[in-house]
Write a protein that holds these residues in place. Structure first.
Motif, short mmCIF file in Angstrom:
data_model
loop_
_atom_site.label_atom_id
_atom_site.label_comp_id
_atom_site.label_asym_id
_atom_site.label_seq_id
_atom_site.Cartn_x
_atom_site.Cartn_y
_atom_site.Cartn_z
N ALA A 21 -22.98 -0.74 74.42
CA ALA A 21 -23.49 -0.97 75.97
C ALA A 21 -23.03 0.39 76.68
N ASP A 227 -23.01 -10.09 76.44
CA ASP A 227 -22.74 -10.30 77.81
C ASP A 227 -21.35 -10.04 78.24
N ASP A 230 -21.04 -6.40 78.68
CA ASP A 230 -21.87 -6.07 79.99
C ASP A 230 -21.02 -6.27 80.76
#
Length: 348
Positions: A21, A227, A230
């Motif tokens: 990420a 996620d 993130d």
């Protein structure tokens, strides 16, 4: 975006997705490994995740149980994502083997980050620091909750996560000298596996695909590792995230038998060995008498462990993918990499 971010424990499942990420967002990344012999393995797994970072990724040898290497690791870094911590391996023989590396490791990293002028550390804690030791709740767990370590049957892993997170907050309060701290508390982390070294929560899906005979009556929240990564990146830079905890769960929790049903419904023939039965509590209790690995499950039987990520959604604009997508992505990646016994790899 030329800032350098340290991600500790670069062989870890969450850490590698955090690296992906950060690279995608344009950061330079440094990561720690306990042995430099694992650099090639980490780069290969990042390649499976679609990244070829080259010189934008560097490695430093550092271990949670030693001061050596940490000053080099944090030097010149604007942020630190710290997730390196002991996880269940089955080899720990005492609570001290869980707790000391977790507590001392957090303090070691925070001290080095403070002394190097790092702006913020984002600590990967766990839902285990929130949910353990409570009776039935009449609401979902949230960030105001802490595990009650005075209760009976607290798993050493949950105790280590609770004490190490508390030690981090205490350090910031008394010795931080301006260092910022944000904490992410994920529930069970699923999602795309990058190699054979993956999070212990992934074994749940692997065992179901391999024909585990039924599931105990255990409830859990789930969240996709992409996620979770993130959320770490959002928490790293958002001014309002300083001093906050963020619980990471996608939707509501599920019973393990419901996870099996998702696999059965979504994975077609690949889920032919999945058993969707729910086992009676008595079976688990009897098994725990002879099998130590089942003892940690007994206090969880029948407990609803639902939680909410409303805070992360409201404050940071976080939007996790559905839990079903995380379950399927886990299964697909395990099969693709040939990590499920009895199922053919789909890697060409």
């Amino acid at each position: 975006m030329n800032s350098t971010v340290l991600v500790t424990g670069g062989t870890g499942f969450i850490a590698q997705h955090c690296i992906l990420a950060l690279l995608e967002a344009g950061y330079r990344v440094r990561t720690t490994v306990r042995s430099m012999t694992r650099e090639g393995e980490v780069r290969q797994q990042l390649n499976v995740g679609g990244a070829e970072p080259g010189e934008r990724l560097s490695f430093v040898e550092a271990d949670l149980v030693s001061d050596e290497g940490w000053n080099d690791a944090v030097a010149g870094c604007s942020y630190v994502l710290h997730g390196a911590s002991p996880t269940p391996t089955g080899t720990q023989t005492s609570e001290d083997e869980w707790i000391r590396p977790a507590v001392d490791g957090n303090l070691r990293v925070l001290r080095a980050a403070r002394d190097a002028g790092v702006q913020r550390v984002v600590l990967t804690s766990a839902f285990g620091a929130i949910c353990a030791g409570h009776g039935d709740m009449d609401r979902p767990f949230d960030e105001t909750d802490w595990s009650d370590l005075t209760a009976d049957n607290i798993w050493p892993y949950q105790k280590s996560k609770t004490l190490s997170e508390r030690a981090a907050w205490d350090f910031i309060a008394h010795e931080g000298k301006g260092l910022e701290l944000t904490v992410v508390n994920p529930t069970a982390v699923l999602g795309p596996v990058l190699g054979a070294d993956y999070a212990h929560s992934i074994r749940l899906i692997k065992n179901l695909l391999e024909g585990q005979p039924g599931s105990p009556r255990i409830n859990s929240g789930f969240v996709d590792v992409r996620d979770v990564a993130d959320l770490h990146v959002r928490a790293m830079t958002a001014p309002e995230a300083n001093g906050e905890r963020f619980l990471a769960i996608a939707g509501e929790s599920l019973w393990l038998s419901d996870v099996a049903k998702v696999l059965k419904q979504r994975m077609g023939d690949a889920a032919r060995n999945v058993d969707t039965r729910e086992l009676p509590d008595a079976v688990i209790r009897e098994g725990a008498v002879k099998d130590p690995t089942l003892r940690g499950a007994v206090p969880l039987l029948g407990r609803n462990l639902n939680a909410t990520s409303a805070k992360a959604i409201r404050m940071l604009g976080w939007s996790p993918r559905p839990r079903e997508e995380a379950i399927v992505a886990t299964a697909e990646s395990l099969i693709r990499l040939g990590l499920v016994e009895g199922l053919e790899s789909t890697v060409e």
